[in-house]
Design an enzyme around this catalytic site. Structure first.
Site, PDB file in Angstrom:
ATOM      1  N   HIS A 198      14.253   6.506   1.725  1.00 42.53           N
ATOM      2  CA  HIS A 198      13.648   6.804   3.005  1.00 42.53           C
ATOM      3  C   HIS A 198      12.231   7.568   2.553  1.00 42.53           C
ATOM      4  O   HIS A 198      11.678   8.428   3.371  1.00 42.53           O
ATOM      5  CB  HIS A 198      14.628   8.147   3.395  1.00 42.53           C
ATOM      6  CG  HIS A 198      15.698   7.622   4.238  1.00 42.53           C
ATOM      7  ND1 HIS A 198      16.447   8.352   4.944  1.00 42.53           N
ATOM      8  CD2 HIS A 198      16.141   6.044   4.319  1.00 42.53           C
ATOM      9  CE1 HIS A 198      17.687   7.466   5.583  1.00 42.53           C
ATOM     10  NE2 HIS A 198      17.111   6.241   5.089  1.00 42.53           N
ATOM     11  N   GLU A 230      19.700   1.562  13.137  1.00 43.27           N
ATOM     12  CA  GLU A 230      20.653   2.089  12.105  1.00 43.27           C
ATOM     13  C   GLU A 230      20.298   3.515  11.887  1.00 43.27           C
ATOM     14  O   GLU A 230      21.141   4.332  11.693  1.00 43.27           O
ATOM     15  CB  GLU A 230      21.035   1.090  11.031  1.00 43.27           C
ATOM     16  CG  GLU A 230      22.027   1.455   9.989  1.00 43.27           C
ATOM     17  CD  GLU A 230      21.597   2.690   8.873  1.00 43.27           C
ATOM     18  OE1 GLU A 230      20.560   2.776   8.906  1.00 43.27           O
ATOM     19  OE2 GLU A 230      22.800   3.074   8.266  1.00 43.27           O
TER      20      GLU A 230
END
Ligand code: DTR
Ligand code: CA
Ligand code: ZN
Ligand code: ZN
Length: 448
Positions: free
Chosen positions: A297, A181
């Site tokens: 992230h 993804e």
């Protein structure tokens, strides 16, 4: 290439009531669920609509496993890295042990092999497949426990709850964990693109969970399919938690792969790098002026980067949606949308139109859309009649004829409108192309 342990359900024709079922499901969500759970009932008894509580401890145990896997594999669970496949093997083993039919779908991205995991719960109507999914991969810079171990664990534990309850849903339940993804929805795009057209139209809805345990959480609901959105908003309202519409996410997670194929989608989100406002902190708690997830992230997206309450609530909300949308009874076939306002047709003049607005459906129109027409007009051979889809695409219903002197056009036409989204302003266009004889559109209707 796939390595199935068993195959996915055989192809069947779709029932046109599918999309209407989701609307009914949303209504059912308002009905106070019975207190009994599925486990309290004999296997052949009608299923309760009340989902079981999803134990937070179980969800967190999966996160602990994902953390251990990342720690043992270079600190991440990214596409193409050993930590991803180890994560998939962990999830698959749980599902196999719980009685799911699992399939691993392979694809290649950025020179590395990627994997999707698909788990089917045996039973239910293969013409109405309800899916719930989450991307299992992390970025390469960290273990990705909130992004998206949280969604993966919530979907896994909901699937395991289906097994524990031995749920016998009306719809066929399918759960999915997507690869790559973070590289651009690669795995979910590959899955949707690999579906035969008929298989796509059997998917009644897809629910996406991507980041559902953010440490400074917001409670966002995707504003895509109205029925799925309503199930989630009603559930949160039921526990007294206000929600906001998810506006950051269009196209930014795996639901986009399904939405782009005309499949109804919905989902939940607790926020990423955007900052929580003071107003949001007032209604949700947490810290204003700080990102919903400061470790988005990043290497600090570990098991310490989770808000337990948010993770618990979203896990329970998903279970509620699966039970509610998955165990609805079938709905009466067809829905009709009609306009009975008379519209005069100028003799040998410009075309006129009459509009029918469709707003409560999801997905595309059927291949057998029924167009009922009632035009009062002498010498009907003067008339050309078209159906105009919401995007303007014209479907010819009747050509003019210099020899058809009969009066009135009272007929039902069948149109293959499967390429058209169901929702929108549909129009009947009528033009009188020969002098003398006049008339009007009396009424017309669409039946799905
Ligand atoms: N793209 C997701 C995170 C993300 C950012 N905004 C949204 C909105 C709705 C769902 C997910 C997201 C990722 O980094 O995996
Ligand atoms: Ca719970
Ligand atoms: Zn991400
Ligand atoms: Zn994500």
């Amino acid at each position: 290439m796939t390595t199935p342990r068993s195959t996915l359900p055989r192809p069947f024709r779709r029932r046109t009531a599918t999309v209407a079922t989701l609307a009914v499901a949303a209504l059912l969500a308002a009905v106070p669920a019975t207190s009994a759970t599925a486990r309290d009932r004999a296997p052949d008894a009608p299923q309760a609509l009340a989902a079981p509580d999803i134990p937070l401890a179980n969800v967190k145990a999966h996160l602990t496993q994902f953390q251990s896997i990342a720690t043992a594999n270079g600190g991440n669970r990214a596409h193409g890295r050993p930590g991803y496949k180890a994560s998939l093997d962990y999830v698959r083993a749980k599902l196999d042990a719980a009685g799911f039919t699992t399939t691993v779908q392979q694809f290649t991205s950025s020179g590395a092999t990627g994997y999707n995991l698909i788990a089917d719960w045996p039973g239910g109507d293969p013409n109405q497949v309800l899916m719930a999914g989450a991307h299992l991969d992390s970025v390469s810079s960290g273990p990705g426990i909130n992004d998206n171990g949280s969604g993966s664990a919530a979907v896994l534990e909901t699937a395991l709850a289906v097994s524990r309850a031995q749920l016998q849903p009306t719809k066929h339940l399918r759960f999915a964990w997507w690869g790559a993804e973070e590289l651009g929805l690669v795995g979910s795009k590959y899955y949707v693109n690999s579906l035969a057209t008929g298989d796509r139209s059997r998917i009644a809805g897809y629910i996406n969970l991507d980041m559902v345990g953010s440490p400074n959480p917001g409670y966002f609901v995707y504003d895509d399919d109205p029925a799925i959105e309503k199930v989630f908003k009603d559930w949160y309202a039921g526990i007294g938690v206000p929600t906001e519409i998810e506006t950051e996410g269009d196209g930014r997670s795996d639901h986009a792969s399904f939405k782009n194929a005309g499949i109804p989608v919905g989902g939940l989100f607790t926020g990423a790098s955007r900052t929580k406002t003071a107003a949001q902190a007032t209604k949700w708690g947490g810290t204003a002026g700080q990102a919903f997830d400061r470790c988005y992230h990043s290497s600090c997206d570990t098991t310490t980067n989770i808000n337990d309450t948010a993770l618990d609530r979203n896990s329970d909300a998903l279970a509620h949606a699966v039970w509610t949308l998955g165990t609805t009874t079938s709905t009466p076939p067809g829905s009709t949308y009609e306009n009975t306002t008379d519209v005069a047709v100028p003799d040998n003049g410009a075309a006129v139109t009459s509009t029918v607005s469709v707003t409560d459906r999801a997905g595309n129109a059927p291949a057998t859309l029924q167009v009922g027409v009632d035009i009062k007009h002498t010498w009907r051979g003067d008339l050309v009649v078209d159906l105009l889809a919401p995007d303007g695409t014209a479907y010819r219903l009747k050509n003019s004829s210099s020899s058809d002197s009969a009066d009135n056009v009272i007929a039902t036409y069948t149109v293959n409108a499967s390429a058209e989204p169901a929702n929108g302003a549909w129009r009947l266009r009528v033009q009188d192309v020969a002098a003398q004889d006049t008339g009007y559109i009396d009424s017309w209707k669409l039946t799905f």
